[in-house]
Each structure stands twice: as C-alpha cells, then as structure tokens.
Enzyme design. Sequence first.
Site, PDB file in Angstrom:
ATOM      1  N   HIS A 100       0.792  -1.248  -0.058  1.00 47.78           N
ATOM      2  CA  HIS A 100      -0.062  -0.063   0.018  1.00 47.78           C
ATOM      3  C   HIS A 100       0.804   1.217   0.213  1.00 47.78           C
ATOM      4  O   HIS A 100       0.415   2.346  -0.125  1.00 47.78           O
ATOM      5  CB  HIS A 100      -0.957  -0.153   1.263  1.00 47.78           C
ATOM      6  CG  HIS A 100      -2.177   0.631   0.993  1.00 47.78           C
ATOM      7  ND1 HIS A 100      -3.481   0.232   1.756  1.00 47.78           N
ATOM      8  CD2 HIS A 100      -2.675   1.646  -0.069  1.00 47.78           C
ATOM      9  CE1 HIS A 100      -4.413   1.294   1.081  1.00 47.78           C
ATOM     10  NE2 HIS A 100      -4.109   1.873   0.027  1.00 47.78           N
ATOM     11  N   ASP A 123      -9.882  -0.375   3.923  1.00 45.81           N
ATOM     12  CA  ASP A 123      -8.821  -0.799   4.618  1.00 45.81           C
ATOM     13  C   ASP A 123      -9.078  -1.056   5.913  1.00 45.81           C
ATOM     14  O   ASP A 123      -9.907  -0.460   6.699  1.00 45.81           O
ATOM     15  CB  ASP A 123      -7.548   0.211   4.594  1.00 45.81           C
ATOM     16  CG  ASP A 123      -6.360  -0.315   4.591  1.00 45.81           C
ATOM     17  OD1 ASP A 123      -6.039  -1.260   5.297  1.00 45.81           O
ATOM     18  OD2 ASP A 123      -5.268   0.173   4.077  1.00 45.81           O
ATOM     19  N   ASP A 127      -3.275   3.723   8.210  1.00 42.87           N
ATOM     20  CA  ASP A 127      -2.059   3.882   7.261  1.00 42.87           C
ATOM     21  C   ASP A 127      -1.873   5.494   7.530  1.00 42.87           C
ATOM     22  O   ASP A 127      -1.445   6.204   6.682  1.00 42.87           O
ATOM     23  CB  ASP A 127      -2.290   3.636   5.853  1.00 42.87           C
ATOM     24  CG  ASP A 127      -2.207   2.295   5.654  1.00 42.87           C
ATOM     25  OD1 ASP A 127      -2.062   1.220   6.302  1.00 42.87           O
ATOM     26  OD2 ASP A 127      -2.972   1.658   4.365  1.00 42.87           O
ATOM     27  N   ASP A 228      -7.308  -1.706  -0.074  1.00 45.42           N
ATOM     28  CA  ASP A 228      -6.561  -2.713   0.388  1.00 45.42           C
ATOM     29  C   ASP A 228      -7.290  -3.859   0.445  1.00 45.42           C
ATOM     30  O   ASP A 228      -8.566  -4.055   1.199  1.00 45.42           O
ATOM     31  CB  ASP A 228      -5.835  -2.215   1.715  1.00 45.42           C
ATOM     32  CG  ASP A 228      -4.915  -3.227   2.193  1.00 45.42           C
ATOM     33  OD1 ASP A 228      -4.951  -4.376   2.116  1.00 45.42           O
ATOM     34  OD2 ASP A 228      -3.736  -2.633   2.660  1.00 45.42           O
ATOM     35  N   GLU A 273      -2.060  -5.026  -2.171  1.00 49.29           N
ATOM     36  CA  GLU A 273      -1.738  -5.934  -1.020  1.00 49.29           C
ATOM     37  C   GLU A 273      -2.133  -7.322  -1.242  1.00 49.29           C
ATOM     38  O   GLU A 273      -2.448  -8.027  -0.433  1.00 49.29           O
ATOM     39  CB  GLU A 273      -2.256  -5.401   0.341  1.00 49.29           C
ATOM     40  CG  GLU A 273      -1.645  -4.022   0.806  1.00 49.29           C
ATOM     41  CD  GLU A 273      -0.247  -4.306   1.528  1.00 49.29           C
ATOM     42  OE1 GLU A 273       0.426  -5.550   1.421  1.00 49.29           O
ATOM     43  OE2 GLU A 273       0.415  -3.281   1.664  1.00 49.29           O
TER      44      GLU A 273
END
Length: 301
Positions: A100, A123, A127, A228, A273
């Site tokens: 990612h 996700d 992040d 993701d 991912e």
Amino acid sequence: MNKLNVSIIGVPMDLGQNRRGVDMGPSAIRYAGVVERLKALGHTVKDEGDILISQTREEKSPNTTLRNLEQVIEANTALANKVHSVVTEGEFPLVLGGDHSIAIGTLAGLSDQYENLGVIWYDAHADLNTAETSPSGNIHGMPLAVSIGLGHDDLVNIRDFAPKIKPENIVIIGARSVDPGERELIKEKGIKVFSMHEIDKLGMTEVMNQTMAYFLERKVDGVHLSLDLDGLDPLYTPGVGTPVPGGISYRESHLAMEMLYSSHLITSAEFVEVNPILDEKNRTADAAVALMGSLFGESLI
C-alpha cells in the site's frame, strides 16, 4: 460511470513492508482476468505494463527508521509521473499493487489534476503512521499521512508539492486496527472513519450513502478509491500480509462497489496488498477482480 478508457498500471512493489511476495500481486490480478473482465463490460482497456522497481533492499535506511526509503521514493516518483500522464490523456487509472505504499505515488500523480480530490480508503488499517509513531518503520503503513503532508520530506514532496489531499476529504471504511498515534491524528485532523463498529451498526448501505453524501457536501471534483484487500475479512482474502479478523464481508464489499458505480463519483482506483505466496489458489486476486467488476458496472441482470 460511462464506458471508460481504462489504463492499468502494475506496481510490483514489496519494499514498503517486510513480507515478500506482494510484488507478484499485479501478475496474480492479471492472471485472474482483470483485462478480460473490464473489456466484457464494454470498457476500452490498455495495459500499461509495470513500473520498474528496484530489487535492492536497504531495510532500515541511513539516518531514518524507515525501511527501503530511497527505493520507495524512486518507485513512487515513477508511478506518480505515469499516473499524471494517464490522467492528462483523459484515461481512468487503475493501479494494481503491490504493497500500500504505492498509494503515495498514485495520489501524487492524481492530486494536481483536481481542485478538491476525495479519497475512499477501504482498509483494515488507517495508514496514518509517521516515522515517529510507526511500530515497524514499514512505509506501507504511512501513505495517508504522507499524502496529507506528514512524514519524511522526500516522500511528502514527490512531484514537488504538498499536501496532496485534505484530511477532511478522506473517508476510511473498514478500520479495525489503528495505532495510538493514528488515533490521535484522526481526532486532530477530523478524518471521517467508518470502523467495523459503524458498518455492523449501520449496515453497508447506510455507510456508503453517508460516504457519498459527505463527498457531495465537500464538493469534491473527483474521488479516488484505494482498496486494500485486507479491508475484507481474511476468510475471503487470505493472501494479504497483514490480515485482521472481523472484517468486511465479500458481499458487503460487492455492495459497496456497486453503489460506487451507481454514484458516478469514482475517477481513479487502486487495488493493493495481494500476496500470492500467502494466498490459496489465487482467491485474493480473484476477489480483487470480482470487486473491480462491480466497481466498473457488472450486474447480475
């Protein structure tokens, strides 16, 4: 979404984290039939090939706790320039990862094409780490922070401007593993988050309706989807590097993609991912391509 000119960009990057195999993600997604699937929906599809990624691994880079910093900067700069070129030509960029950390480059290539770009971050993780808050030094846990202007200067300033996006233009969907520093940043910056608690409580239909209404209120002129595969429960996507139980279901994810298609809001996307080494018979890549089908207009009837 009308019939689109889709440009597929592969980014075989595994340098933003320390588990090998995710560099084979773009190949696995292609093998799962992404080009054929989108063409069958009437879109024009051009496979732009892969961004060249350095095979050298520095692990912790000199004078920083970040892993493979120089190589990640190099790869994301190349990706940013490619995405910028694709958007300039009026095409829809569909980026295949790879870890990612590649979102740093995608957003750097997109954001100067829009006055007020929105981002859906689908996700399990926020992040939003920086070198100071990251437990691991893995840059794949930092792309949102970098994109709002927080982090190592050379990452933040790819393509020579920062920030790339406004914190208030981000909607995180599916979060269930958030580090303490990220939690504080979410509160400080007012980032919109639909955790699994909200998804369970409200249902995916309401979450997506609220997401779309939020972007309309913000008067965004484009929305990027960064998906993701660990946003889904690992029951459905076993081939991811950082699986977190209790995630979004396969059917809920299809509903989210179908609603995004109907909204006509999405102007670019990336799916990241996918790690074939950790997968079971390419199930995770198959799931990614099926979700892309829904995002680009596939329906039962």
